[in-house]
Design a protein around this motif. Structure first.
Motif, PDB file in Angstrom:
ATOM      1  N   HIS A 290       4.776  54.905  70.628  1.00 19.23           N
ATOM      2  CA  HIS A 290       4.173  53.613  70.321  1.00 19.23           C
ATOM      3  C   HIS A 290       2.690  53.817  70.040  1.00 19.23           C
ATOM      4  O   HIS A 290       2.028  54.630  70.694  1.00 19.23           O
ATOM      5  CB  HIS A 290       4.332  52.634  71.497  1.00 19.23           C
ATOM      6  CG  HIS A 290       5.741  52.255  71.776  1.00 19.23           C
ATOM      7  ND1 HIS A 290       6.544  52.958  72.635  1.00 19.23           N
ATOM      8  CD2 HIS A 290       6.505  51.250  71.288  1.00 19.23           C
ATOM      9  CE1 HIS A 290       7.745  52.400  72.686  1.00 19.23           C
ATOM     10  NE2 HIS A 290       7.748  51.358  71.877  1.00 19.23           N
ATOM     11  N   GLY A 291       2.176  53.085  69.076  1.00 18.50           N
ATOM     12  CA  GLY A 291       0.744  53.116  68.805  1.00 18.50           C
ATOM     13  C   GLY A 291       0.322  53.975  67.638  1.00 18.50           C
ATOM     14  O   GLY A 291      -0.845  53.948  67.226  1.00 18.50           O
ATOM     15  N   VAL A 292       1.241  54.749  67.078  1.00 17.01           N
ATOM     16  CA  VAL A 292       0.961  55.564  65.893  1.00 17.01           C
ATOM     17  C   VAL A 292       2.116  55.385  64.921  1.00 17.01           C
ATOM     18  O   VAL A 292       3.276  55.533  65.314  1.00 17.01           O
ATOM     19  CB  VAL A 292       0.812  57.062  66.252  1.00 17.01           C
ATOM     20  CG1 VAL A 292       0.675  57.913  64.997  1.00 17.01           C
ATOM     21  CG2 VAL A 292      -0.397  57.276  67.167  1.00 17.01           C
ATOM     22  N   PRO A 293       1.865  55.026  63.659  1.00 17.94           N
ATOM     23  CA  PRO A 293       2.961  54.818  62.700  1.00 17.94           C
ATOM     24  C   PRO A 293       3.674  56.118  62.352  1.00 17.94           C
ATOM     25  O   PRO A 293       3.130  57.219  62.520  1.00 17.94           O
ATOM     26  CB  PRO A 293       2.260  54.221  61.482  1.00 17.94           C
ATOM     27  CG  PRO A 293       0.846  54.680  61.591  1.00 17.94           C
ATOM     28  CD  PRO A 293       0.545  54.756  63.056  1.00 17.94           C
ATOM     29  N   ALA A 294       4.887  55.993  61.839  1.00 17.40           N
ATOM     30  CA  ALA A 294       5.724  57.155  61.527  1.00 17.40           C
ATOM     31  C   ALA A 294       5.034  58.095  60.539  1.00 17.40           C
ATOM     32  O   ALA A 294       5.123  59.326  60.672  1.00 17.40           O
ATOM     33  CB  ALA A 294       7.073  56.695  60.974  1.00 17.40           C
ATOM     34  N   ALA A 295       4.350  57.536  59.546  1.00 18.02           N
ATOM     35  CA  ALA A 295       3.685  58.384  58.542  1.00 18.02           C
ATOM     36  C   ALA A 295       2.655  59.296  59.194  1.00 18.02           C
ATOM     37  O   ALA A 295       2.540  60.487  58.855  1.00 18.02           O
ATOM     38  CB  ALA A 295       3.030  57.504  57.477  1.00 18.02           C
ATOM     39  N   ARG A 296       1.895  58.730  60.143  1.00 12.84           N
ATOM     40  CA  ARG A 296       0.866  59.520  60.821  1.00 12.84           C
ATOM     41  C   ARG A 296       1.500  60.595  61.710  1.00 12.84           C
ATOM     42  O   ARG A 296       0.977  61.716  61.815  1.00 12.84           O
ATOM     43  CB  ARG A 296      -0.029  58.595  61.657  1.00 12.84           C
ATOM     44  CG  ARG A 296      -1.173  59.304  62.382  1.00 12.84           C
ATOM     45  CD  ARG A 296      -2.079  60.018  61.423  1.00 12.84           C
ATOM     46  NE  ARG A 296      -3.148  60.742  62.129  1.00 12.84           N
ATOM     47  CZ  ARG A 296      -3.701  61.856  61.692  1.00 12.84           C
ATOM     48  NH1 ARG A 296      -3.297  62.395  60.536  1.00 12.84           N
ATOM     49  NH2 ARG A 296      -4.659  62.442  62.376  1.00 12.84           N
ATOM     50  N   VAL A 297       2.641  60.264  62.345  1.00  9.95           N
ATOM     51  CA  VAL A 297       3.359  61.245  63.160  1.00  9.95           C
ATOM     52  C   VAL A 297       3.760  62.447  62.294  1.00  9.95           C
ATOM     53  O   VAL A 297       3.592  63.606  62.684  1.00  9.95           O
ATOM     54  CB  VAL A 297       4.607  60.621  63.820  1.00  9.95           C
ATOM     55  CG1 VAL A 297       5.466  61.694  64.512  1.00  9.95           C
ATOM     56  CG2 VAL A 297       4.198  59.553  64.830  1.00  9.95           C
ATOM     57  N   GLY A 298       4.298  62.158  61.118  1.00  9.02           N
ATOM     58  CA  GLY A 298       4.693  63.224  60.199  1.00  9.02           C
ATOM     59  C   GLY A 298       3.523  64.083  59.771  1.00  9.02           C
ATOM     60  O   GLY A 298       3.639  65.321  59.665  1.00  9.02           O
ATOM     61  N   GLU A 299       2.373  63.451  59.511  1.00 10.17           N
ATOM     62  CA  GLU A 299       1.181  64.195  59.093  1.00 10.17           C
ATOM     63  C   GLU A 299       0.695  65.128  60.199  1.00 10.17           C
ATOM     64  O   GLU A 299       0.315  66.278  59.944  1.00 10.17           O
ATOM     65  CB  GLU A 299       0.074  63.212  58.709  1.00 10.17           C
ATOM     66  CG  GLU A 299       0.356  62.435  57.429  1.00 10.17           C
ATOM     67  CD  GLU A 299      -0.590  61.263  57.249  1.00 10.17           C
ATOM     68  OE1 GLU A 299      -1.444  61.042  58.146  1.00 10.17           O
ATOM     69  OE2 GLU A 299      -0.464  60.560  56.229  1.00 10.17           O
ATOM     70  N   ILE A 300       0.707  64.618  61.451  1.00  7.71           N
ATOM     71  CA  ILE A 300       0.250  65.436  62.582  1.00  7.71           C
ATOM     72  C   ILE A 300       1.188  66.622  62.787  1.00  7.71           C
ATOM     73  O   ILE A 300       0.737  67.763  63.030  1.00  7.71           O
ATOM     74  CB  ILE A 300       0.151  64.571  63.856  1.00  7.71           C
ATOM     75  CG1 ILE A 300      -1.002  63.572  63.715  1.00  7.71           C
ATOM     76  CG2 ILE A 300      -0.017  65.437  65.106  1.00  7.71           C
ATOM     77  CD1 ILE A 300      -1.070  62.532  64.816  1.00  7.71           C
ATOM     78  N   ALA A 301       2.485  66.381  62.675  1.00  8.24           N
ATOM     79  CA  ALA A 301       3.464  67.470  62.822  1.00  8.24           C
ATOM     80  C   ALA A 301       3.261  68.526  61.747  1.00  8.24           C
ATOM     81  O   ALA A 301       3.265  69.738  62.025  1.00  8.24           O
ATOM     82  CB  ALA A 301       4.882  66.900  62.773  1.00  8.24           C
ATOM     83  N   ALA A 302       3.076  68.072  60.503  1.00 12.28           N
ATOM     84  CA  ALA A 302       2.903  69.022  59.393  1.00 12.28           C
ATOM     85  C   ALA A 302       1.628  69.841  59.550  1.00 12.28           C
ATOM     86  O   ALA A 302       1.609  71.058  59.313  1.00 12.28           O
ATOM     87  CB  ALA A 302       2.886  68.260  58.072  1.00 12.28           C
ATOM     88  N   ALA A 303       0.551  69.172  59.982  1.00 12.42           N
ATOM     89  CA  ALA A 303      -0.736  69.857  60.131  1.00 12.42           C
ATOM     90  C   ALA A 303      -0.690  70.929  61.214  1.00 12.42           C
ATOM     91  O   ALA A 303      -1.491  71.877  61.195  1.00 12.42           O
ATOM     92  CB  ALA A 303      -1.831  68.838  60.438  1.00 12.42           C
ATOM     93  N   ASN A 304       0.246  70.776  62.155  1.00 12.40           N
ATOM     94  CA  ASN A 304       0.348  71.727  63.253  1.00 12.40           C
ATOM     95  C   ASN A 304       1.604  72.594  63.169  1.00 12.40           C
ATOM     96  O   ASN A 304       1.969  73.247  64.152  1.00 12.40           O
ATOM     97  CB  ASN A 304       0.315  70.978  64.586  1.00 12.40           C
ATOM     98  CG  ASN A 304      -1.035  70.367  64.879  1.00 12.40           C
ATOM     99  OD1 ASN A 304      -1.907  71.025  65.447  1.00 12.40           O
ATOM    100  ND2 ASN A 304      -1.219  69.111  64.478  1.00 12.40           N
TER     101      ASN A 304
END
Length: 335
Positions: A290-304
């Motif tokens: 909760h608190g972070v949209p799905a698109a941002r979750v995907g970006e964080i995963a990809a960046a790491n």
């Protein structure tokens, strides 16, 4: 099941959403109105149970009647059925109070209290007694017993009925006069899954043939599958009156993002650093966010360089919208 008289479609195509005091007049053609409450108010001493409630119900739809305990739903239904008198305002069925109809069972069928049956009577004798008040035939009694699945217990005393069987008998009584309007207070209470499905399918088909249904329930998932329109009360007043899809769309709450990943623990750490709230589900790699949209979750995963097996956002629900609407409207709260 009766068909409602022919009428024009409501001007404007739909009833208008009412939320938190932002109101617009209904555009329903008066000829289409089956139930209408106008500035309906009921007080008991210093307690106001229903406060300036106005709404209208058209034929051909199932209207869900929602609200926390003590919101005024049952009182409104009692006022509709002539079991209590308004302090001010009015509520009518097909243009006049229920008690003024010559054959009220043939106008409105109601289930308000499934326990309101003499326990020494059989199901058949109870329905026969009701039928006698309106010269309804024995054939119709048999028909509603069959329709509600009570044929095999028709000659058993009601005092030995389970809660679900009592609900079925109450529905049978509501259908006895082949009415144009059904008013059902918690009709699926005590029913098994097959019974719940039967009620859902029945009221949907009743409305599809031109009938009008006012249906209260605390089961949001069931209401979402049954109702076309919802009216929500809070502390005796209308806080929402809208097509069910519109009501769900008004929800402003953040949706849950679901992630399945073999790197879910590391992902959770990164997301919490971004201000998200996360819940790691037991026995697997699934993470609720909760608190972070799905698109941002995907970006964080990809960046790491974290592997994701799935990423989705839970769809909005009637329950979410209802809880958001009634927040602060609950009169009785557990300690």
């Amino acid at each position: 099941t009766p068909s409602a008289p022919e009428a024009d479609a409501p001007a404007g195509g739909a009833l208008v959403l009412l939320l938190h005091g932002v109101t617009e007049a209904h555009k329903t053609d008066k000829r289409n109105i089956m139930i209408e409450a106008t500035h309906l108010t009921k007080t008991y001493g210093k307690k106001t149970a229903v406060s300036d409630v106005s709404f209208s119900l058209a034929p051909g739809q199932v209207t869900g009647f929602l609200g926390p305990n003590g919101a005024g739903k049952s009182t409104t239904m009692r006022l509709l059925m002539g079991l209590d008198r308004p302090t001010s305002g009015s509520i009518t069925v097909m243009g006049k109070p229920y008690v003024e109809h010559r054959n009220p069972l043939c106008v409105v069928g109601a289930l308000l209290d499934a326990k309101g049956v003499h326990p020494g009577r059989t199901a058949r004798s109870h329905l026969r007694a009701l039928a006698a008040t309106h010269s309804i035939s024995e054939a119709r009694v048999n028909q509603v017993l069959e329709l509600t699945g009570l044929e095999s217990v028709a000659n058993k005393r009601v005092g030995g009925f389970s809660l679900g069987m009592g609900q079925r008998l109450g529905i049978a009584a509501a259908l006895l006069g082949d009415p144009e309007v059904l008013v059902l207070d918690e009709p699926v209470n005590g029913l098994d899954p097959d019974g719940v499905l039967w009620v859902r399918n029945f009221v949907r088909s009743f409305a599809a043939e031109g009938g009008t249904v006012l249906l209260s329930s605390h089961l949001m998932s069931e209401m979402a599958q049954t109702a076309d329109h919802v009216i929500v009360l809070g502390r005796g007043a209308v806080i929402a009156d809208a097509p069910i899809g519109d009501l769900i769309a008004t929800g402003k709450g953040q949706r849950t993002v679901r992630v399945t990943s073999p790197d879910s623990l590391r992902l959770g750490e990164l997301l919490r650093a971004q201000g998200a709230h996360t819940t790691q589900l037991k026995g697997g790699n699934e993470l609720l966010i909760h608190g972070v949209p799905a698109a941002r979750v995907g970006e964080i995963a990809a960046a790491n360089a974290l592997v994701l097996h799935s990423l989705s956002t839970d769809s909005a629900s009637l329950e979410d919208a209802y809880l958001e609407l009634t927040h602060g409207e609950i009169e009785y709260v557990a300690a």
